[in-house]
Design a protein around this motif. Sequence first.
Motif, PDB file in Angstrom:
ATOM      1  N   LYS A  77       0.723  -1.191  -0.084  1.00  0.00           N
ATOM      2  CA  LYS A  77       0.035   0.064  -0.006  1.00  0.00           C
ATOM      3  C   LYS A  77       0.780   1.261   0.036  1.00  0.00           C
ATOM      4  CE  LYS A  77      -4.057  -1.803   2.344  1.00  0.00           C
ATOM      5  NZ  LYS A  77      -5.056  -1.650   3.296  1.00  0.00           N
ATOM      6  N   GLN A  78       1.964   1.183   0.929  1.00  0.00           N
ATOM      7  CA  GLN A  78       2.592   2.394   0.905  1.00  0.00           C
ATOM      8  C   GLN A  78       3.283   2.667  -0.409  1.00  0.00           C
ATOM      9  OE1 GLN A  78       5.417   1.752   4.364  1.00  0.00           O
ATOM     10  NE2 GLN A  78       3.769   1.762   5.608  1.00  0.00           N
ATOM     11  N   MET A 104      -9.657   5.241  -6.776  1.00  0.00           N
ATOM     12  CA  MET A 104      -8.283   5.422  -7.155  1.00  0.00           C
ATOM     13  C   MET A 104      -7.885   6.490  -8.201  1.00  0.00           C
ATOM     14  SD  MET A 104      -6.126   3.397  -5.496  1.00  0.00           S
ATOM     15  CE  MET A 104      -6.143   1.754  -4.555  1.00  0.00           C
ATOM     16  N   GLY A 130      -7.065  10.068  -6.916  1.00  0.00           N
ATOM     17  CA  GLY A 130      -5.978  10.153  -5.728  1.00  0.00           C
ATOM     18  C   GLY A 130      -6.360  10.088  -4.451  1.00  0.00           C
ATOM     19  N   ARG A 161       1.907   6.616  -6.685  1.00  0.00           N
ATOM     20  CA  ARG A 161       1.051   7.373  -7.359  1.00  0.00           C
ATOM     21  C   ARG A 161       1.240   9.087  -7.211  1.00  0.00           C
ATOM     22  NH1 ARG A 161      -3.594   7.340  -5.307  1.00  0.00           N
ATOM     23  NH2 ARG A 161      -3.593   5.814  -3.856  1.00  0.00           N
ATOM     24  N   ALA A 162       1.927   9.257  -5.980  1.00  0.00           N
ATOM     25  CA  ALA A 162       2.276  10.674  -5.472  1.00  0.00           C
ATOM     26  C   ALA A 162       3.312  11.018  -6.550  1.00  0.00           C
ATOM     27  CB  ALA A 162       2.440  10.727  -4.096  1.00  0.00           C
ATOM     28  N   THR A 211      -7.135   8.479  -0.680  1.00  0.00           N
ATOM     29  CA  THR A 211      -6.759   7.195  -0.008  1.00  0.00           C
ATOM     30  C   THR A 211      -7.746   6.224   0.166  1.00  0.00           C
ATOM     31  OG1 THR A 211      -7.575   8.544   2.289  1.00  0.00           O
ATOM     32  CG2 THR A 211      -5.314   8.682   1.451  1.00  0.00           C
ATOM     33  N   SER A 212      -7.463   4.960   0.596  1.00  0.00           N
ATOM     34  CA  SER A 212      -8.360   3.745   0.369  1.00  0.00           C
ATOM     35  C   SER A 212      -9.449   4.127   1.653  1.00  0.00           C
ATOM     36  CB  SER A 212      -7.831   2.725   0.593  1.00  0.00           C
ATOM     37  OG  SER A 212      -7.077   2.675   1.971  1.00  0.00           O
ATOM     38  N   ASN A 234       2.269   1.685  -3.319  1.00  0.00           N
ATOM     39  CA  ASN A 234       1.260   2.227  -4.305  1.00  0.00           C
ATOM     40  C   ASN A 234       1.090   3.617  -4.295  1.00  0.00           C
ATOM     41  OD1 ASN A 234      -0.446   1.828  -6.451  1.00  0.00           O
ATOM     42  ND2 ASN A 234      -2.168   1.595  -4.880  1.00  0.00           N
ATOM     43  N   HIS A 235       0.969   4.081  -3.146  1.00  0.00           N
ATOM     44  CA  HIS A 235       0.752   5.553  -2.775  1.00  0.00           C
ATOM     45  C   HIS A 235       1.726   6.408  -3.039  1.00  0.00           C
ATOM     46  CE1 HIS A 235      -3.095   4.150  -1.016  1.00  0.00           C
ATOM     47  NE2 HIS A 235      -2.612   4.119   0.066  1.00  0.00           N
TER      48      HIS A 235
END
Length: 736
Positions: free
Chosen positions: A243-244, A324, A327, A250-251, A329-330, A246-247
């Motif tokens: 998850k980290q 998603m 942008g 994308r950032a 968060t889940s 992926n974030h």
Amino acid sequence: MSEPKAPIPAPGDTYKGWLFKWTNYIKGYQRRWFVLSNGLLSYYRTQAEMGHTCRGTINLATANIAVEDSCNFVISNGGTQTYHLKASSEVERQRWITALELAKAKAFRMQAESDDSGDESSPPASGQGGGSRNSEVQSTLRTLGSKVEDLSTCNDLIAKHGSALQRSLSELEGVRLEGQTSEKIRQVTERATLFRITSNAMINACRDFLALAQAHSKRWQKALQAEREQRVRLEETLEQLAKQHNHLERAFRGATVLPPSQSNPAIDSKGSAASKGDASDEDEENEFFDACEDVQEFITVPADPKYHRRSGSNVSGISSELGMDDGTTSLDEQSLASNPESPQSQEVVPVRKRRTRIPDKPNYSLNLWSIMKNCIGKELSKIPMPVNFNEPLSMLQRLSEDLEYYELLDRAAKCQNSLEQMCYVAAFTVSSYSTTVHRTGKPFNPLLGETFELDRLQESGYRSLCEQVSHHPPAAAHHAISERGWTLRQEIALASKFRGKYLSIMPLGSIHCIFEKSNNHYTWKKVTTTVHNIIVGKLWIDQSGEIDVVNHRTGDRCHLKFAPYSYFSRDVARKVTGVVTDKDGKAHYVLSGTWDEKMEYSRVMQSSRGGENGADGRQKTVYQTLKAKELWRKTPLPDGAENMYYFSTLALTLNEPEEGIAPTDSRRRPDQRLMEQGRWEEANAEKQRLEEKQRTARREREREANRTSSPTEEGKEPADGALIEDSITDSPLKSN
């Protein structure tokens, strides 16, 4: 018809050709292009579709192949998929059967080998700890093996001495002389002693083996449990890292490659950004499905690598894929980070224990003649219907049952993406029908001014109020408000049509749902409910029609279609499909499921026009979607529900007596309470009394309306609630 060049292909080859596939009773057999490769049998409408649209795939490793006649054969994988196929000739059918059997054998063998290799493979032990553990296991196995050999030896001895003892007993029966008798008795005694000694040895060896096996079994179970817990911890750690990653990924893309207005680089740039940033991040385990607007099925097809996106986890629910694009968060992280009023931070308040049972439904036979003889000479509107057709709930309480799955609105209130929120709201609209599948009983018609208050602030955070606002035509108003940021209201009137064999009930009015945080305002209407076999046969209920859920703030829309039951359809019964689109008509999610079991969503990656034309002459839209995830699933009914009118857990509590409720509350209705207690004769008499009193009050209001006097005079009509309060006061249950 084109045929393969090789009559019998090798097990690893690809086999292709035309076959006729059974579709339905109207179209019959249709010509389709079939491809057999790697243990999978797929079919397409044309050869040109092989590159982009697969219509169906079946795994031969678990499939059964049966021959019906000279040209027909059937392939089935146990009930979920069945292909009825027909070849052009017997020779062609035999070629396909041979190729299918070879492919099935190879697929089964490969699956067995993979299972065996998975069972045999284990993580290597490191250091002296792993070596000592391995030597300990080997020593234990040798000890157990020696015990097994001891048991085998004892078994042979027992068999040998048992045979000798049997022979001695047989000889003892033929002895006549006294001298021989003493000698034979001595032999029998010796052999019996040997047999007893051997048996004791066998018993002791078995006891030692069992004790040893039990001792080591407990140790191995503890070791296995420790390994499982360590694996779970590693999986959780890996999930958080993914998850980290992926974030951060994308950032980084949003900061260096794309302007802030763009949201999906993999689709908007047509693969250019994906080829640069995602070339090493392709997830080959993702599956894509095809969903057609008119065809009620989703088919697995090969995915284009440019549409692969790394998700945080395959088990993190809808939030790992929904939302998603913008942008955000889940949903799971958002709910934990932005909800300071979580249950852990609040003081624990004791929750009232609700009832879980009501008296069983009595088995009373319905005498139609007793009903008909009471109807002679009466108007149709004045014929009293017995409570045999009812269930001990009023229509207002049935409306409150729409909140059975209020958790869907709680989750929707936490969403930041309006399209994600639309998926939850659509699932909530479908879930309100899940309680009706077995509920063939008619709810009590509310009296004018009757109310029902459902206070679940402590348990569930919401409070609901219903009121009967009109008697002719019957209409009710329902308002519910939640502490978790949503408000629901509806104004429902019913129109019905009797069509001989079935009764159609059309709800009129709209349902509104408003979320405080986003100010999103959703509206929708209910579908038609049909009760079948009104005259003869067992009653059953079906839901059919279409629903448009509209977000008036953003213009988002979800079109849901409830497929009516058809005897000739091979599709799943009670099927529901839907498409979530934005204000521009672009599809983002596909919904599918059944209104009595569950709903799933699939994220749309690409849509295109193709395939055969629909009934209206237009081409069907084909959606390429990610693998389906579950949105909602029905909670199982409580034990013994078939004897309690098939009530759900919530429905069992709706008529439970409570203190402090209004005098006009449905729980104070005497006829409804008598029916719940099984006193149906008294309930029929009380129901008739209340209906007659309501007719009298209605006539009084009509006379009052025709007078020309001012409303301030003493003869004005009584308040609506006074009728119900007087009815309860006059009833034999007023002490209750």
